[in-house]
Design a protein around this motif. Structure first.
Motif, PDB file in Angstrom:
ATOM      1  N   GLY A 442       0.813  -1.209   0.000  1.00 26.54           N
ATOM      2  CA  GLY A 442       0.000   0.000   0.000  1.00 26.54           C
ATOM      3  C   GLY A 442       0.840   1.250   0.000  1.00 26.54           C
ATOM      4  N   ARG A 443       0.489   2.209  -0.844  1.00 25.51           N
ATOM      5  CA  ARG A 443       1.205   3.479  -0.891  1.00 25.51           C
ATOM      6  C   ARG A 443       0.742   4.384   0.233  1.00 25.51           C
ATOM      7  NH1 ARG A 443       1.851   5.460  -7.146  1.00 25.51           N
ATOM      8  NH2 ARG A 443       4.069   5.072  -7.250  1.00 25.51           N
ATOM      9  N   LEU A 444       1.565   5.333   0.568  1.00 28.98           N
ATOM     10  CA  LEU A 444       1.281   6.220   1.676  1.00 28.98           C
ATOM     11  C   LEU A 444       1.640   7.639   1.265  1.00 28.98           C
ATOM     12  CD1 LEU A 444       0.364   5.947   4.655  1.00 28.98           C
ATOM     13  CD2 LEU A 444       2.765   5.952   5.286  1.00 28.98           C
ATOM     14  N   ASP A 445       0.790   8.593   1.602  1.00 27.11           N
ATOM     15  CA  ASP A 445       1.061   9.990   1.281  1.00 27.11           C
ATOM     16  C   ASP A 445       1.965  10.561   2.371  1.00 27.11           C
ATOM     17  OD1 ASP A 445       1.137  12.633   0.625  1.00 27.11           O
ATOM     18  OD2 ASP A 445      -1.024  12.857   0.351  1.00 27.11           O
ATOM     19  N   LEU A 446       3.263  10.357   2.206  1.00 31.34           N
ATOM     20  CA  LEU A 446       4.205  10.762   3.249  1.00 31.34           C
ATOM     21  C   LEU A 446       4.316  12.274   3.370  1.00 31.34           C
ATOM     22  CD1 LEU A 446       7.023   8.122   2.747  1.00 31.34           C
ATOM     23  CD2 LEU A 446       5.357   8.238   4.587  1.00 31.34           C
ATOM     24  N   ARG A 447       4.173  12.996   2.267  1.00 27.54           N
ATOM     25  CA  ARG A 447       4.281  14.454   2.345  1.00 27.54           C
ATOM     26  C   ARG A 447       3.171  15.029   3.219  1.00 27.54           C
ATOM     27  NH1 ARG A 447       5.725  15.861  -4.021  1.00 27.54           N
ATOM     28  NH2 ARG A 447       7.704  14.708  -4.058  1.00 27.54           N
ATOM     29  N   ARG A 448       1.961  14.521   3.047  1.00 25.83           N
ATOM     30  CA  ARG A 448       0.854  14.994   3.877  1.00 25.83           C
ATOM     31  C   ARG A 448       1.088  14.621   5.344  1.00 25.83           C
ATOM     32  NH1 ARG A 448      -3.453  12.224   5.387  1.00 25.83           N
ATOM     33  NH2 ARG A 448      -3.039  10.606   3.817  1.00 25.83           N
ATOM     34  N   LEU A 449       1.581  13.419   5.562  1.00 25.58           N
ATOM     35  CA  LEU A 449       1.850  12.973   6.926  1.00 25.58           C
ATOM     36  C   LEU A 449       2.946  13.822   7.569  1.00 25.58           C
ATOM     37  CD1 LEU A 449       0.577  10.637   8.533  1.00 25.58           C
ATOM     38  CD2 LEU A 449       2.567   9.260   7.939  1.00 25.58           C
ATOM     39  N   ALA A 450       3.964  14.190   6.783  1.00 25.97           N
ATOM     40  CA  ALA A 450       5.059  15.001   7.310  1.00 25.97           C
ATOM     41  C   ALA A 450       4.588  16.394   7.691  1.00 25.97           C
ATOM     42  CB  ALA A 450       6.179  15.086   6.278  1.00 25.97           C
ATOM     43  N   LEU A 451       3.655  16.944   6.936  1.00 27.49           N
ATOM     44  CA  LEU A 451       3.135  18.275   7.256  1.00 27.49           C
ATOM     45  C   LEU A 451       2.300  18.255   8.531  1.00 27.49           C
ATOM     46  CD1 LEU A 451       2.092  19.567   3.711  1.00 27.49           C
ATOM     47  CD2 LEU A 451       3.956  20.427   5.139  1.00 27.49           C
ATOM     48  N   ARG A 452       1.546  17.194   8.722  1.00 26.13           N
ATOM     49  CA  ARG A 452       0.644  17.124   9.875  1.00 26.13           C
ATOM     50  C   ARG A 452       1.357  16.660  11.136  1.00 26.13           C
ATOM     51  NH1 ARG A 452      -5.274  14.095  10.015  1.00 26.13           N
ATOM     52  NH2 ARG A 452      -5.894  14.853  12.089  1.00 26.13           N
ATOM     53  N   TYR A 453       2.323  15.735  10.992  1.00 25.29           N
ATOM     54  CA  TYR A 453       3.021  15.180  12.155  1.00 25.29           C
ATOM     55  C   TYR A 453       4.533  15.239  11.924  1.00 25.29           C
ATOM     56  CZ  TYR A 453      -1.634  13.134  12.859  1.00 25.29           C
ATOM     57  OH  TYR A 453      -2.979  12.935  13.011  1.00 25.29           O
ATOM     58  N   PRO A 454       5.113  16.430  11.839  1.00 21.19           N
ATOM     59  CA  PRO A 454       6.535  16.533  11.465  1.00 21.19           C
ATOM     60  C   PRO A 454       7.492  15.875  12.442  1.00 21.19           C
ATOM     61  CG  PRO A 454       5.690  18.645  12.239  1.00 21.19           C
ATOM     62  CD  PRO A 454       4.499  17.753  12.076  1.00 21.19           C
ATOM     63  N   SER A 455       7.140  15.840  13.732  1.00 26.68           N
ATOM     64  CA  SER A 455       8.060  15.261  14.722  1.00 26.68           C
ATOM     65  C   SER A 455       7.854  13.764  14.904  1.00 26.68           C
ATOM     66  CB  SER A 455       7.884  15.966  16.072  1.00 26.68           C
ATOM     67  OG  SER A 455       6.576  15.742  16.586  1.00 26.68           O
ATOM     68  N   ARG A 456       6.833  13.211  14.245  1.00 24.89           N
ATOM     69  CA  ARG A 456       6.515  11.803  14.456  1.00 24.89           C
ATOM     70  C   ARG A 456       6.789  10.930  13.233  1.00 24.89           C
ATOM     71  NH1 ARG A 456       0.552  12.257  16.817  1.00 24.89           N
ATOM     72  NH2 ARG A 456       0.632   9.992  16.435  1.00 24.89           N
ATOM     73  N   LEU A 457       7.054  11.563  12.091  1.00 20.80           N
ATOM     74  CA  LEU A 457       7.426  10.812  10.898  1.00 20.80           C
ATOM     75  C   LEU A 457       8.941  10.838  10.773  1.00 20.80           C
ATOM     76  CD1 LEU A 457       6.517   9.299   8.321  1.00 20.80           C
ATOM     77  CD2 LEU A 457       6.594  11.510   7.151  1.00 20.80           C
ATOM     78  N   HIS A 458       9.543   9.676  10.685  1.00 25.59           N
ATOM     79  CA  HIS A 458      11.001   9.553  10.669  1.00 25.59           C
ATOM     80  C   HIS A 458      11.439   8.901   9.365  1.00 25.59           C
ATOM     81  CE1 HIS A 458      11.015  10.410  15.046  1.00 25.59           C
ATOM     82  NE2 HIS A 458       9.903   9.693  15.036  1.00 25.59           N
ATOM     83  N   MET A 459      12.242   9.613   8.583  1.00 24.35           N
ATOM     84  CA  MET A 459      12.796   9.080   7.337  1.00 24.35           C
ATOM     85  C   MET A 459      14.313   9.159   7.441  1.00 24.35           C
ATOM     86  SD  MET A 459      10.133  10.426   4.397  1.00 24.35           S
ATOM     87  CE  MET A 459      10.136  12.149   4.879  1.00 24.35           C
ATOM     88  N   ASP A 460      14.946   8.014   7.548  1.00 23.99           N
ATOM     89  CA  ASP A 460      16.370   7.947   7.865  1.00 23.99           C
ATOM     90  C   ASP A 460      17.126   7.128   6.822  1.00 23.99           C
ATOM     91  OD1 ASP A 460      16.321   9.192  10.662  1.00 23.99           O
ATOM     92  OD2 ASP A 460      14.831   7.597  10.851  1.00 23.99           O
ATOM     93  N   PRO A 461      18.433   7.395   6.678  1.00 28.28           N
ATOM     94  CA  PRO A 461      19.237   6.609   5.728  1.00 28.28           C
ATOM     95  C   PRO A 461      19.283   5.137   6.120  1.00 28.28           C
ATOM     96  CG  PRO A 461      20.406   8.581   6.462  1.00 28.28           C
ATOM     97  CD  PRO A 461      19.218   8.433   7.348  1.00 28.28           C
ATOM     98  N   SER A 462      19.489   4.291   5.131  1.00 31.83           N
ATOM     99  CA  SER A 462      19.693   2.871   5.395  1.00 31.83           C
ATOM    100  C   SER A 462      20.601   2.313   4.309  1.00 31.83           C
ATOM    101  CB  SER A 462      18.362   2.109   5.423  1.00 31.83           C
ATOM    102  OG  SER A 462      17.956   1.742   4.123  1.00 31.83           O
ATOM    103  N   PHE A 463      21.044   1.091   4.516  1.00 31.49           N
ATOM    104  CA  PHE A 463      21.892   0.408   3.536  1.00 31.49           C
ATOM    105  C   PHE A 463      21.083  -0.597   2.707  1.00 31.49           C
ATOM    106  CE2 PHE A 463      25.277   1.150   6.940  1.00 31.49           C
ATOM    107  CZ  PHE A 463      25.720   2.321   6.328  1.00 31.49           C
ATOM    108  N   PHE A 464      19.747  -0.462   2.719  1.00 30.99           N
ATOM    109  CA  PHE A 464      18.880  -1.396   2.007  1.00 30.99           C
ATOM    110  C   PHE A 464      18.895  -1.090   0.510  1.00 30.99           C
ATOM    111  CE2 PHE A 464      14.431  -2.616   0.703  1.00 30.99           C
ATOM    112  CZ  PHE A 464      14.641  -3.982   0.780  1.00 30.99           C
TER     113      PHE A 464
END
Length: 722
Positions: A442-464
């Motif tokens: 399932g796709r997720l609208d991360l931009r909308r989520l980031a605007l509404r919950y900026p301190s609770r959405l975490h996008m971090d580097p990985s080696f995947f």
């Protein structure tokens, strides 16, 4: 809230210590006189002239210098990732010079080493959890232990601890002023954060792949049981250090191999108990290796280099490791003997092999569970639904870096069908952490989520990394021109969009991810190749010419994937692309729990397969061996074959062996060789890199202390619920 503080202790006799990570201390002779030069590069030491500002000539000291000290006519450098002339403990990060000795604080082996400058003799003693800084004065040596809130004074002659001062906070830096020692400290997290239930929502890996540590070989499931089981060697489970670092876990040190690299002897920490109260014994590790080789699943190829290991894989009912693994209860040691040197052997021991007590079934566990050594034990497991972890009553923290005590009393992993449902559950307060949202159906609208919950959405580097893997033994991909044609034709920008967009993924033309040793940008399959290795666009004209020359147009091609939506979207794209290039493509979707063994079985005849790869341990080799080496392909054996492309090139195997051998003696040369390996795999078009994918998580309002690392993922046990 963290605060800074200073602690003052009267020094009865100050002295010094140092911290190294990989047993090594580099002795740098006579730093040259200063010359006007521009900058200090990684792995170098230069002398700075304070009056003129000029920078002296570079002295190479290894890839990860962590501490430096200046004596009367010698400069000493501690290095955490390179071998030097004087071996000390693991994780060196601080060095101090005394009147007749050099001192090193070994943060990961929990020791301080004393180097006699006249004889070169090294003596080491344990001083506490997390030695960080060492200082030496005229009457004593002092070391700060950042994880157990102590400052320890050592006898300058024997290096033995003689006095411990409790600071009440985490001491970091130390300084001597006459006979007074000053310590700069940070506050620990409040003990009030302990307790409660942390509910984690995943895509299903933790609840789908079982709880057998010898067979779990999937990232989410491995993350879940990492707080249940321990290995001789582990990955750093707390932030603040290199993600490419190994740490001693149930072993006291990272041993240096003997017998030309074929023998490793580990000394176990004493007094470690299983969750059922039994003591961990050296012989339990031989039993653990036997299960990793014979239980079915995991990656038994890691351990076939142990004497007797290959025979165990071929004849699991008659597995005899008595010559390859010897144990001694009196000295509390485990000795491994290999058939040939393996510079990555320590890294391989971070997976699958855990201490296994007598009475454990050799093959399938059934309802039996191996007792835990970590801070949690398995409370409940329902396949496909949930995994519940509860506190291990016999756990005691022996190394914060290797296996820290957890905050929650209960950690519950639950499967949820879509990323949208995961997020909804967290927002509603019925869950605390949604992990791996970028790999979830399932796709997720991360931009909308980031605007509404900026301190609770975490996008971090990985080696995947994600790849499309070609079966190099089956038409049409047994012709390199066809593999190269698809590499030219692919629209990597479109692939990034299919993976969720640039917030989640970045396009790649190569096997290694950015930040890994040997990574050098390289992209020959593009419209306008450039020296910076960037991708400029697809080259369909060149792709069609290669296909025409191969004479394979019109061939049937099966594209294989599993049920995760991003994987399905990528596979659909390749079906359309193959059709556009003149082939007749068919999509095959296999349930996730059987996908890997299905496509790995050469009898299946899969031609083009989606593959996601997370490094097994911190070495560039994990992206190539046994994934593209001859020994990784076992015909008709989907459970034990990990060479999906069925590729075998003795020349590539020799190049990989050279890179592995260089890791121990010259890390710089090893990085150059890994770059050559990476380019060779790209040039041969063994697989088509799709993207480097970030890790994405969403947290509840009551969750605190969110932590993650690129090499390990979310550190779930270190989060708390308010």
């Amino acid at each position: 809230m963290a605060t800074a503080s200073l602690a003052r202790a009267e020094a009865e006799s100050p002295r010094v210590m140092v911290t190294l990570f990989r047993p090594t201390l580099l002795l740098t002779p006579e730093i040259p006189a200063p010359r006007p030069m521009s900058r200090v590069l990684p792995g170098q030491v230069r002398r700075l002239d304070p009056e003129s500002g000029r920078v002296g000539e570079a002295v190479e000291v290894g890839s990860a210098p962590a501490g430096i000290a200046v004596g009367k006519d010698t400069v000493w450098v501690a290095n955490s990732l390179a071998r030097g002339p004087i071996p000390v403990g693991a994780g060196p990060q601080s060095v101090a010079v005394g009147e007749d000795a050099v001192w090193v604080a070994n943060g990961l082996s929990l020791t301080v080493s004393r180097i006699d400058v006249r004889t070169g003799v090294v003596t080491s003693h344990q001083v506490g959890d997390g030695p960080r800084t060492v200082v030496a004065g005229p009457d004593g040596v002092w070391v700060s232990n950042e994880y157990d809130a102590t400052v320890v004074r050592l006898d300058p002659r024997t290096a033995r601890p003689v006095r411990t001062i409790r600071t009440g906070a985490s001491p970091r830096g130390l300084a001597l002023a006459g006979t007074t020692v000053w310590a700069a400290a940070r506050a620990f997290a409040s003990p009030d954060h302990r307790g409660g239930t942390l509910t984690v929502l995943g895509w299903g890996g933790a609840a789908e792949y079982g709880t057998d540590p010898a067979t779990v070989y999937e990232s989410e499931a491995g993350l879940a049981i990492s707080v249940v089981y321990d290995h001789l060697v582990g990955l750093r489970q707390v932030p603040g250090g290199s993600d490419l670092t190994l740490v001693p876990d149930l072993a006291t040190e990272l041993p240096r191999p003997t017998d030309g690299g074929r023998t490793y002897t580990f000394t176990l920490r004493r007094g470690i108990r299983y969750s059922d109260g039994r003591i961990v014994r050296p012989a339990d590790f031989r039993r653990g290796v036997q299960r990793a080789l014979t239980a079915g699943g995991g990656n038994p190829m890691f351990f076939t280099g142990i004497v007797g290991g290959a025979a165990c894989l071929d004849h699991p009912g008659h597995c005899d490791l008595s010559r390859g693994i010897t144990t001694d209860d009196t000295t509390s040691t485990v000795t491994f003997r290999l058939t040939a040197p393996d510079p990555d052997f320590l890294g391989k021991l971070t997976l699958l092999v855990v201490p296994t007590p007598p009475g454990t079934p050799t093959r399938k566990l059934g309802d039996h569970r191996i007792p835990a050594t970590g801070p949690y034990r398995i409370g409940e497991y329902r396949k496909g639904e949930r995994l519940t972890l509860v506190r291990n009553p016999h756990f005691r923290q022996w190394s914060y870096a290797a296996q820290p005590a957890g905050y929650p009393d209960v950690i519950r992993w639950t499967s949820v069908a879509t990323a949208g449902e995961q997020v909804a559950e967290v927002i509603a307060g019925r869950a605390d952490l949604a992990v791996h949202l970028n790999t979830h159906p399932g796709r997720l609208d991360l931009r909308r989520l980031a605007l509404r919950y900026p301190s609770r959405l975490h996008m971090d580097p990985s080696f995947f990394m994600v790849y499309e893997v070609f079966n190099t033994r089956m038409p049409p991909f047994d012709d390199k021109r066809v593999r190269q044609a698809l590499s030219y034709a692919v629209d990597r920008k479109r692939l990034v969009t299919l993976m969720g967009g640039p917030e989640l993924a970045s396009g790649s033309c190569q096997s290694l991810p950015p930040g890994f040793p040997g990574y050098r940008p390289y992209c020959p399959y593009t419209r306008s190749p450039s020296s910076d290795g960037s991708w400029s666009g697809p080259d369909l004209a060149r792709a069609r010419k290669l296909i025409e020359a191969s004479g394979t147009a019109g061939a049937e091609v099966g594209v294989w994937t599993w049920t995760v939506e991003w994987s399905r979207r990528v596979a659909d794209y390749f079906v359309d692309l193959l059709d556009e290039l003149g082939y007749r493509a068919t999509l095959h979707v296999v349930p996730e729990d059987t996908y890997w063994t299905t496509v790995a079985d050469s009898d299946t005849g899969a031609q083009l397969m989606v593959n996601g790869w997370f490094p097994d341990y911190p070495s560039s080799a994990t992206y190539f061996t046994p994934n593209v080496t001859c020994d990784g392909f076992r015909p008709g054996d989907g459970s034990n074959s990990v060479n999906f492309p069925e590729y075998c090139s003795p020349a590539l195997d020799r190049l990989i062996a050279s890179a592995l051998a260089a890791q121990g003696r010259d890390p710089g040369e090893a990085r150059r060789l890994w770059a050559r390996v990476d380019r060779t795999v790209v040039d041969e078009a063994v697989q088509l890199p799709v993207a480097n994918v970030r890790q994405v998580a969403f947290t509840s309002a009551r969750l605190g202390n969110y932590q993650t690392t690129p090499g390990f993922g979310p550190l779930v046990s270190q989060m708390w619920v308010r």
